[in-house]
Design an enzyme around this catalytic site. Sequence first.
Site, PDB file in Angstrom:
ATOM      1  N   GLY A 163      27.730  35.047  38.743  1.00 29.39           N
ATOM      2  CA  GLY A 163      27.298  35.355  39.263  1.00 29.39           C
ATOM      3  C   GLY A 163      27.741  37.069  39.010  1.00 29.39           C
ATOM      4  O   GLY A 163      27.167  37.745  39.716  1.00 29.39           O
ATOM      5  N   ALA A 164      28.871  37.184  39.330  1.00 22.07           N
ATOM      6  CA  ALA A 164      29.359  38.465  39.120  1.00 22.07           C
ATOM      7  C   ALA A 164      30.765  38.818  38.169  1.00 22.07           C
ATOM      8  O   ALA A 164      31.156  37.782  37.271  1.00 22.07           O
ATOM      9  CB  ALA A 164      29.739  39.114  40.364  1.00 22.07           C
ATOM     10  N   MET A 165      31.089  40.171  37.500  1.00 20.06           N
ATOM     11  CA  MET A 165      32.381  40.041  35.943  1.00 20.06           C
ATOM     12  C   MET A 165      33.226  41.170  36.860  1.00 20.06           C
ATOM     13  O   MET A 165      32.779  42.201  37.443  1.00 20.06           O
ATOM     14  CB  MET A 165      31.746  39.964  35.505  1.00 20.06           C
ATOM     15  CG  MET A 165      32.530  40.630  33.862  1.00 20.06           C
ATOM     16  SD  MET A 165      34.061  39.063  34.107  1.00 20.06           S
ATOM     17  CE  MET A 165      34.843  39.700  33.578  1.00 20.06           C
ATOM     18  N   ASN A 218      35.398  43.311  35.685  1.00 22.76           N
ATOM     19  CA  ASN A 218      35.766  43.636  35.096  1.00 22.76           C
ATOM     20  C   ASN A 218      36.632  45.488  34.853  1.00 22.76           C
ATOM     21  O   ASN A 218      35.593  45.504  36.271  1.00 22.76           O
ATOM     22  CB  ASN A 218      34.509  44.891  34.184  1.00 22.76           C
ATOM     23  CG  ASN A 218      34.051  44.249  33.432  1.00 22.76           C
ATOM     24  OD1 ASN A 218      34.137  43.182  32.247  1.00 22.76           O
ATOM     25  ND2 ASN A 218      32.404  43.742  33.489  1.00 22.76           N
ATOM     26  N   HIS A 253      35.189  39.338  46.422  1.00 25.22           N
ATOM     27  CA  HIS A 253      35.429  38.432  45.152  1.00 25.22           C
ATOM     28  C   HIS A 253      36.001  39.727  43.794  1.00 25.22           C
ATOM     29  O   HIS A 253      37.276  38.847  43.567  1.00 25.22           O
ATOM     30  CB  HIS A 253      34.582  37.907  44.420  1.00 25.22           C
ATOM     31  CG  HIS A 253      35.449  36.647  43.545  1.00 25.22           C
ATOM     32  ND1 HIS A 253      35.861  35.259  44.209  1.00 25.22           N
ATOM     33  CD2 HIS A 253      35.100  36.380  42.233  1.00 25.22           C
ATOM     34  CE1 HIS A 253      36.316  34.586  43.181  1.00 25.22           C
ATOM     35  NE2 HIS A 253      35.959  34.994  41.519  1.00 25.22           N
ATOM     36  N   GLU A 254      34.365  39.985  43.226  1.00 25.70           N
ATOM     37  CA  GLU A 254      35.151  41.016  42.413  1.00 25.70           C
ATOM     38  C   GLU A 254      36.001  41.693  42.306  1.00 25.70           C
ATOM     39  O   GLU A 254      37.315  42.003  42.190  1.00 25.70           O
ATOM     40  CB  GLU A 254      33.839  41.290  41.754  1.00 25.70           C
ATOM     41  CG  GLU A 254      33.002  40.189  41.206  1.00 25.70           C
ATOM     42  CD  GLU A 254      33.283  38.954  40.665  1.00 25.70           C
ATOM     43  OE1 GLU A 254      34.056  39.129  39.423  1.00 25.70           O
ATOM     44  OE2 GLU A 254      32.525  38.284  40.405  1.00 25.70           O
ATOM     45  N   GLU A 297      41.735  32.761  38.953  1.00 28.55           N
ATOM     46  CA  GLU A 297      39.753  32.147  39.894  1.00 28.55           C
ATOM     47  C   GLU A 297      40.153  31.379  40.882  1.00 28.55           C
ATOM     48  O   GLU A 297      39.448  31.621  42.448  1.00 28.55           O
ATOM     49  CB  GLU A 297      38.651  31.365  39.349  1.00 28.55           C
ATOM     50  CG  GLU A 297      38.665  31.940  37.376  1.00 28.55           C
ATOM     51  CD  GLU A 297      37.556  33.232  37.962  1.00 28.55           C
ATOM     52  OE1 GLU A 297      37.218  33.641  39.756  1.00 28.55           O
ATOM     53  OE2 GLU A 297      37.647  34.251  37.567  1.00 28.55           O
TER      54      GLU A 297
END
Length: 897
Positions: A268-270, A272, A304-305, A327
Amino acid sequence: MSSLREGPAIVVRREDYAPPAFWIDTVDLAFDLDPAKTRVLNRMRLRRNPDVAPQALRLDGEDLNLARVLVNGGGCSFRMDGQTLVLENLPEGAEPFDLEIFTTCAPEKNTQLMGLYVSQGTFFTQCEAEGFRRITYFLDRPDVMASYTVTLRADKDRYPVLLSNGNLVDSGNLPDNRHFAKWVDPHKKPCYLFALVAGKLVAREQRIVSRSGKEHLLQVYVRPGDMDKTEHAMNSLMASVVWDEARFGLPLDLERFMIVATADFNMGAMENKGLNIFNTKYVLANSATATDTDFANIESVVGHEYFHNWTGNRITCRDWFQLSLKEGLTVFRDQEFSMDLCADPSARAVKRIEDVRVLRTAQFPEDAGPMAHPVRPDSYVEINNFYTVTIYEKGAEVVRMMQTLVGRDGFRKGMDLYFQRHDGQAVTCDDFAQAVADANPGSELSRLLPQFKRWYSQAGTPRVQATGRFDAEARTYTLELAQTCDPTPGQSDKAPFVIPVAIGLLDAQGRDLPLHLDGGPAVSGTQTVVLSEACQSFVFTGIDAEPVPSVLRGFSAPVVLDMNLSDAELLHLLAHDSDPFNRWEAGQRLALRRALHAIRAEGPVHQEPLDEAFVAAMRAVLRHPALDAAFKELVLTLPAETYIAEQLDIVDPQRIHAVREAMRSQLAHALHEDWIWAYEQHRDNGAYRPDPVSTGRRALTGMALTMLCLAARDNGNPVWPGKAYQRFKDAGNMTDRFNALSALVIAGLPLASEALARFHGMFKQEALVLDKWFALQAGAPDRGGNVLPAVRQLLAHPDFNLRNPNRARSVIFSYCSANPGAFHRADAAGYVFWSEKVIEIDAFNPQVAARLARALDRWKKLAEPYRSAAREAIARVAAKPDLSNDVREVVTRSLAD
Ligand code: PHE
Ligand code: ZN
C-alpha cells in the site's frame, strides 16, 4: 531475500537474535542514477560493538556488482560468502574506521520492486524489509541505526526532481546537462527507512505551523497530469499531523514531509523517514475517478504512514519478529484516527464494524490455516511473507485490548512512558507492553501482564463459550465464560488468554440494565469483565427479570464468541442493543444461522432460505427512522462467503455461493417496495463530499439499486435496469457511477456489457479506474462457470499488464482470492489457472506471487472434488525446482500436515 533461488531455504529464528558485531554511525551515499547502470558509492563510518566478541564484518548484499572496497582509504582483503561480503582483517579495537564500497546495479531490470527500481521513467526505492541490500552492501537489519547523507546525481531533463530523506542542504548543476541534490537526514534511522526518488514530478505544497510554532512544509508529489487528484491526500496529511499532536502529543519532527506516488508498488505505502512512498491507489483521488471507499482508504493509509513517523521510525523494531510492534500499534492508531474524524458515534461504529469484518474474514482464516503464526512469530523463511493480517490487524486488536484494560487516558500515559524510555531505540513487543503496564500500576493489564502477553506468543483464535443463567429467586444473572483455542502449526497446547469481555444486559423493553457485578457498585450500560482462566463465572445482582445478554460489545477481543441465543433474543438485540456493534452482529448471526441451515440441508439449495421474521427484521432496519444509512447498509449486507465457510468443517464453495445468492435474491424480492423507497430516499446527495453521512447514503443507494436489478433479472421488468443504466451515465461522481455499473454487472443484465464498454471508453486514460473495471468483471458472481473464461479474456486485453501489481491484483486476485463461487470449480480449471499464474509471476515478482499462493490456504477444509484438485494444484507449484523462497515457504507450509 527472494532472489536466493540457490541453496536450501534458511529458517531464521527469533531466539537466535544476537546484537550486531559492528555499529554503523554514519553513511554517506552518492548515486549516479542511470536506469541501466546506477553507480553507488557508499562511505560508512563503523566501529566494533564493544559488547560482542571480535569477529568478521558480514555485510548483506543482493544482485549487486561490486567494484571496490577500501578501508580507511586503502585496499583491503575481502571475500564473498554467497551474496554476503565478508571482511576479516578490519582494524582491531574500539576506534571507528571508514569503509568505502563502490557497487553498481540495474534499476530498469528490477522487476521485484525491491531496492532501486524504475516506474514509468522515475526512480523509486523500496527497502523494507530487506531491500537496502539490493542498493549497497550493508548491515541490513533494523537495530543498526545510522545518520545518512545522500547525494543524487542525474540527467537534468529526465530527472528534474531529486529527493531523499531529511533536508535538502545543497543542489546545483553538473557538466553534461546533469545536476545534483544533497540531502541530510537529521534523525538516525535503520536502513529499511532509506528512500530516494528521482524523476519528472510535480508537488502540491502546504505550509503548516505546529503547536510549538515550528513551520513545516508538506508536499505530495505526483506525475504532472495527476495534480488534480492530490487535494484529499494533502487534507488527510494535515489532519494526521493535527491528530497525532492532539491525541498523543506527538509533533512532526521534520522541516519537510513528503509523499510520493508510484503506480508500481507491491504494497500500500511505505513510511520512509520524511519521504513516504505510496501506491497511487492510496494517494490519487477526485470525485470523478475515486469512490468513497478510495477516499476513506487514502485517509487511513496517509494517516498510517504518517503515524509511523513516531511508532516505527523514532522507535523502531529490534528485529523483524517484532514487526507488530510498529504495525499493530500503527494500525491501531490509524483506526483511532479515522474514528476520531467521525463526528458522531454511529459513524465511529461503522468504522469499527468494517475493521472487525476485515479481521474476521481475513485474519481468522489465516489463524486457522497453514500460515497461522503468533503476532510475534518465532521463525520465518522469508520475512516478506509475514506482512500479514495477523501482524497488522490482530496486532492492532492486541493494542486495543491494552487500551480497554487501562482506559483511554491510561493508554495515553503508557504511550508517553514508551517514548520516554525508548525514543531513538530499536525495541521489542515486550518493551511496549511493559511500558503500558508500568504506566498503569494497579490496572488489570499490569496485574496480568505475563499472561496477557500470550497474545503475542500464541497463535490461533480463541473461542469463548458463554452461557447465561437467570435465577429469579436470587435475582441474579450469571454469565459463565469458558475459553479454548485450537492447536496451530507448532503449537499443540494453548494456555488461557486474558480476554476483556464487554457486557450489557437488556430488559424486555430493550433498555440497558444497570449492572452490579457481584453486588458491586452500579455501572450503567456496559461492564467489561476480564476472563483470564479457562472458565469463570460473573454474577450480576439485582436483576428482576430474565434479561437478554449483549456479550463482547464493540468486539472487545479478537475471539469467536459461541453463545446460544434464540432467534427471539437476537431479534431483540437487533432491534434495541445500545451497542451498535452487537446490534449489527445480531443481524449477522441471524443471517448466518439461516445460511448454515440451508447449506447443511439435504438436497438442492432451497430458493427461499429466509423466514418471514428475518425478512421483517431486515425491513424494520431498512425503514428505521433513526438509524444511519451507512449502518443500515452494513446490517443488510449478508455475511461474506469466506466468513460463512469458516463456520463449517467441510466447505462446498459452490453450495455456499448458491445459498448466499438465494438469500440475497429473496431479500431483493421480498423487500422490493422497501428498496424502491430506500433508493428514492437516498439517491440525491448534492455536491460530492466524502463525509460519513453522504458516503452512507451512497452506499445504501448502491445496494438498493443492486437489489432492484437482481429482482428485475428474475421478472424481466426493464424499468430498473434502465434506471441503473441512466444513473450510470448521469452520475456526478465515481461512487454513484460505479455502483450503478456494479448493479448491472452483479445482476448479469444484458445492459452490463454496454455499460462496461462505455465505462472503459470514458476512463481508458485512468489506470486506477481501469483497475476497478477489471476487478469488477473478475469478481462478478459466477453463472454457470462464465467468470473464468472472462478472466482469461481480460488477461489478453491490451490494457492488461501482469508486471504492474495493481493490475495483476485487479484481475487475478479478484478472481482467485475474492470470488470463491467462481474460483472453486468442480472441473479444477480455477486451480489450474491459479498455479499457472503463481509460477508465472514468481519468475519476476516473488512477493506478489507469494500473496497469490495463499489463495488456497484453506484447501484442507474443502469438500471433494475440490480438496484433491486443490492439493494437486499446490503440489504442481511446489514441484517447480526454481521457486523463490517466498512462494516455496507458502506452498511447503500449505502441504505440511
Ligand atoms: N511498512 C509498510 C506499512 O505498513 C508496509 C510495507 C512493507 C511496504 C514492506 C512495503 C514493503 O506501512
Ligand atoms: Zn505500517
